[in-house]
Enzyme design. Sequence first.
Site, PDB file in Angstrom:
ATOM      1  N   ASP A 233      28.114 -12.143 -31.013  1.00 23.94           N
ATOM      2  CA  ASP A 233      27.553 -10.894 -30.494  1.00 23.94           C
ATOM      3  C   ASP A 233      27.795  -9.749 -31.470  1.00 23.94           C
ATOM      4  OD1 ASP A 233      26.485  -8.981 -28.813  1.00 23.94           O
ATOM      5  OD2 ASP A 233      28.154  -8.989 -27.404  1.00 23.94           O
TER       6      ASP A 233
ATOM      7  N   ASP B   2      15.038 -10.463 -28.374  1.00 25.97           N
ATOM      8  CA  ASP B   2      16.379  -9.959 -28.619  1.00 25.97           C
ATOM      9  C   ASP B   2      17.371 -11.004 -28.127  1.00 25.97           C
ATOM     10  OD1 ASP B   2      18.440  -8.275 -29.354  1.00 25.97           O
ATOM     11  OD2 ASP B   2      18.044  -6.749 -27.848  1.00 25.97           O
TER      12      ASP B   2
ATOM     13  N   GLU C 213      24.596  -0.665 -29.626  1.00 28.36           N
ATOM     14  CA  GLU C 213      24.154  -1.404 -28.450  1.00 28.36           C
ATOM     15  C   GLU C 213      25.285  -1.590 -27.454  1.00 28.36           C
ATOM     16  OE1 GLU C 213      23.227  -5.004 -25.986  1.00 28.36           O
ATOM     17  OE2 GLU C 213      24.899  -4.615 -27.337  1.00 28.36           O
ATOM     18  N   GLU C 214      26.507  -1.737 -27.968  1.00 26.53           N
ATOM     19  CA  GLU C 214      27.652  -1.989 -27.092  1.00 26.53           C
ATOM     20  C   GLU C 214      28.093  -0.752 -26.310  1.00 26.53           C
ATOM     21  OE1 GLU C 214      28.389  -4.838 -26.465  1.00 26.53           O
ATOM     22  OE2 GLU C 214      28.117  -6.135 -28.203  1.00 26.53           O
TER      23      GLU C 214
ATOM     24  N   ASP D  43      26.649  -3.347 -34.383  1.00 29.98           N
ATOM     25  CA  ASP D  43      27.969  -2.962 -33.874  1.00 29.98           C
ATOM     26  C   ASP D  43      28.593  -4.080 -33.052  1.00 29.98           C
ATOM     27  OD1 ASP D  43      25.860  -2.384 -31.973  1.00 29.98           O
ATOM     28  OD2 ASP D  43      27.387  -1.446 -30.709  1.00 29.98           O
TER      29      ASP D  43
ATOM     30  N   HIS E 281      21.726  -6.125 -33.248  1.00 26.54           N
ATOM     31  CA  HIS E 281      22.538  -4.914 -33.407  1.00 26.54           C
ATOM     32  C   HIS E 281      23.722  -5.172 -34.335  1.00 26.54           C
ATOM     33  CE1 HIS E 281      25.721  -6.117 -30.435  1.00 26.54           C
ATOM     34  NE2 HIS E 281      24.721  -6.671 -29.788  1.00 26.54           N
TER      35      HIS E 281
END
Length: 563
Positions: A196, A259, A230-231, A163, A161
């Site tokens: 992340d 993932d 995603e967050e 974001d 992801h």
Amino acid sequence: MAGLGFRTLLALAIGLAAALFSLDALKANVIDQFAIFTSDAAQYTPNQSGICHQVPALSPSNAAIEQFIRDKTNSPAYHNEIITKLTGIIQIPSESYDDLGPIGADPRWDVFYQIETYLKAQYPAVFETVTLDHANTHGLTLTWEGSVPASEAKPILLLAHQDVVPVLPETVAEWTHPPYEGFFDGEVIWGRGATDDKGYMISVLESIDLLIKAGFRPQRTVILAFGCDEEISGENCGRPISEHLHAKYGDEGIYLIIDEGSVGIQREFGQSFAMVSVAEKGYLDVGIDVSSTGGHASNPPDHNVIGILAEIIKEIEDHPFEGRVTAQNPMFGFLECAAVHAPQSNVPGSIRRALSQVARGNTHAERRLAKELDDLRYYFRTSQSVGKISGGLKINAIPEHASTMINLRLAVETSVATVQRHYEDLIVPIAAKHNMTLEGFNDSPSHAIHRITLSAIDPLEPAPVSPASAEAFRVLSGTIKNTLSPLENDTDLIVTPYLMPANTDTKFFWRLTRNIYRFTPLNLVHNLNRAHTVDEFIRAAEFVREPLFFASLVLNVDDLVDS
């Protein structure tokens, strides 16, 4: 004293015989239980066959391409290139906020145009080779079409992801280096998204770039998908991407999804483990609203809405969810791996005995083992965290409304409905005590003035457990052993199933395959390398080896097309 009658003597004799028989039975039962208790540990001792079986390292059949990638990823010049790419993308603050409006209406989404432009500039060979599709503008799907139709060789899907979690302005001064500087100090890359999940996304793209440059042409289609939210639950990009892929490939149309993971490579019980999460806990936000009449603070009731809400919160925190280690939980598989592969002295006999009893469905052992492993308690039970609270408007006015939000991560054995019943059972007596109407999770609005209202937000059942016995898991395990190394002085890296306590975009992809695995090929320490907090980082020496892992995984699953 009168003599004892015959019937009395007979009854006494029968009672004595029964007592002696019961005593013998009890003694025999104790002996049997002791035999089980003492022998149970032997089932989980080192080198037990059939428990946590390990596959050998798996090398791709195309040795020339693998060697090209190994040589490249071992090159200091390459290290500089990939580190520069990561530091550059960290400098784009692609934050996702809980209160974002629709894409196209809220300008805060526009930063993701910069992410896409950056990726295209850094990876021209990739974007010239793949087909790029957009899901709801900012969800990116890159498809590298294989020579064999997807109906004959299901594609592999690599997720990441774009974001990141926002940086609170008041914490910026606490960072060793500014959060969006992307600073590299020679050993560590600092910045929001380093772990992340921008490091992961760059590594995935690097792997495809290396394969293209090595001359590889896949038989099995390779798909990369990068979400933009995603967050914040993934509804804006994660879900549209999954719907796009499901429309194209259908149920069970994907061979393997991988993932990000939450633990990666760790050392536990004196042994290095590669922890592959084969499931995720469920999710639920519970809203509790208390409403009543207001008035002047000079004439208050004994308990106003804030006091009642406080009583509810205390009752909830005083009754946490029970912890149990069941065979259904992937953590049971991890504990089995520890029992047979870690040094015997590092896994207490009490754990070994309990594992054997849990395998037979002993509920007492399930609870006892959870208590013994209290440091890992939230892998074995539903967690609850009071995250928000509000109430009152003016100090001299009796508040009319008070509310709280509680975040829950659901244990694999439970369900949203079970959690809801638990909360309703706790709150019913409080509502009755204060003569208030309780509007449960599934009740229609009562419009009562004095009421307690419960609401469920973003409910998600625990994820299906992906099989650790599947071919896809074995290929993943062999790839891990071929490309990654154990920590410290360990001689072997043990691949084990594990549980993801948080949630990823994989929650939208359950229909596409049973083979969903979450794994980050790094040693994640210090709260996931301090993801979501001050001083997020990634170690450069570990980061630069990630592309070898992803490229080898693509090569290994491609080899299966010929088998």
